[in-house]
Design an enzyme around this catalytic site. Sequence first.
Site, mmCIF file in Angstrom:
data_model
loop_
_atom_site.group_PDB
_atom_site.id
_atom_site.type_symbol
_atom_site.label_atom_id
_atom_site.label_comp_id
_atom_site.label_asym_id
_atom_site.label_seq_id
_atom_site.Cartn_x
_atom_site.Cartn_y
_atom_site.Cartn_z
ATOM 1 N N ASN A 1 46.623 47.611 44.177
ATOM 2 C CA ASN A 1 47.291 47.384 42.885
ATOM 3 C C ASN A 1 46.284 46.645 41.993
ATOM 4 O OD1 ASN A 1 48.871 46.650 40.726
ATOM 5 N ND2 ASN A 1 50.157 45.202 41.858
ATOM 6 N N TRP A 2 45.707 47.390 41.069
ATOM 7 C CA TRP A 2 44.637 46.804 40.237
ATOM 8 C C TRP A 2 45.176 45.994 39.063
ATOM 9 C CZ3 TRP A 2 40.615 51.435 39.910
ATOM 10 C CH2 TRP A 2 39.975 51.547 41.155
ATOM 11 N N LYS A 3 46.479 45.996 38.866
ATOM 12 C CA LYS A 3 47.106 45.222 37.787
ATOM 13 C C LYS A 3 46.387 45.473 36.446
ATOM 14 C CE LYS A 3 48.492 41.887 41.247
ATOM 15 N NZ LYS A 3 49.043 40.599 41.518
ATOM 16 N N HIS B 1 57.744 45.548 41.051
ATOM 17 C CA HIS B 1 56.810 44.474 41.445
ATOM 18 C C HIS B 1 57.329 43.141 40.885
ATOM 19 C CE1 HIS B 1 53.183 42.030 41.614
ATOM 20 N NE2 HIS B 1 52.737 42.887 42.514
ATOM 21 N N GLU C 1 55.913 40.800 39.415
ATOM 22 C CA GLU C 1 55.425 40.472 38.067
ATOM 23 C C GLU C 1 56.242 41.205 37.002
ATOM 24 O OE1 GLU C 1 51.278 41.299 38.811
ATOM 25 O OE2 GLU C 1 51.206 39.551 40.130
ATOM 26 N N GLU D 1 56.835 41.562 49.563
ATOM 27 C CA GLU D 1 55.862 40.707 48.894
ATOM 28 C C GLU D 1 56.504 39.373 48.514
ATOM 29 O OE1 GLU D 1 52.489 43.271 47.162
ATOM 30 O OE2 GLU D 1 53.963 42.963 45.600
ATOM 31 N N GLY E 1 48.693 36.284 45.218
ATOM 32 C CA GLY E 1 47.571 35.657 44.519
ATOM 33 C C GLY E 1 47.391 34.179 44.816
ATOM 34 N N SER F 1 48.287 38.117 49.192
ATOM 35 C CA SER F 1 47.059 37.465 49.675
ATOM 36 C C SER F 1 46.463 38.102 50.931
ATOM 37 C CB SER F 1 47.309 35.966 49.900
ATOM 38 O OG SER F 1 47.627 35.351 48.670
ATOM 39 N N GLY G 1 44.443 41.230 44.540
ATOM 40 C CA GLY G 1 43.117 40.647 44.325
ATOM 41 C C GLY G 1 42.002 41.277 45.148
#
Length: 250
Positions: free
Chosen positions: A8-10, A94, A96, A164, A170, A208, A230
């Site tokens: 997931n490159w966000k 997600h 976020e 998650e 993160g 993480s 990340g």
Amino acid sequence: MSLSLIANWKLNGSKEFNHHWALEFFRNFNGNNYSSIGIAPASLYIDHLKAVLADHDIMVGSQNIDMEQTGARTGEISASMIKDLGCAFSIVGHSERRILFHETNHMICQKLIQANNNSLIPILCIGESADENQRNNTYKVLEEQIIEALGNANELSSLIIAYEPVWAIGSGKTPNPEEINSVHEMIKDVVQSRFPKIDLESVLYGGSVNLKNASYLFEQKNIDGALIGGASLDGREFALIANVLKEQSV
Ligand code: PEP
């Protein structure tokens, strides 16, 4: 083998990034089963990334889709558009998106239906907050998220769930692998017992994950793979994690 390692490159990336990432990934990945690997770049770069990945059948997907198919919804991207670009999957719900963009389980349910109607595999993200975890409410919260999100989406031809914990994303912190394993077992039980018409392909862990902890996680029976933020931005590290998963899956 279904999708088991998803990047997931966000909100990161560029055309230059795509080229560099692919170079590093292919230099370091020692497997030949690309179809178990997925990348979710910013939607704007899906086409470019697919061209860069060329003949390798790595799956490309989106980080989000809209809950509607068409309409006056400025800025949104539909599941059918993502499918039209040749994608195989979409991340849905997600944390976020839930926190920053106020997505509810009801909206997430609509998105799961859109994904299914357009033959995209939905990667449904669920997870508890730090506070919920400290109050020992993890199982209750996850069960509620599953039941509400799958409520009207109870006939999905494929589904992947990513567990998650919000506090693990993160942060460099993770629950211990045995705890994650038990949570995944519970997730599988809830889906199989309550939603018999949903084909749950796998349950991935996200939060993480990196090269140091990957082997401890992947040795657990119910951890079928990972969704990685990340550490997925580094093509070399992501390839080395994919190598670990491949070796532990045989
Ligand atoms: C994520 O955002 O889905 C995620 C797992 O991020 P990270 O790996 O950076 O914790």
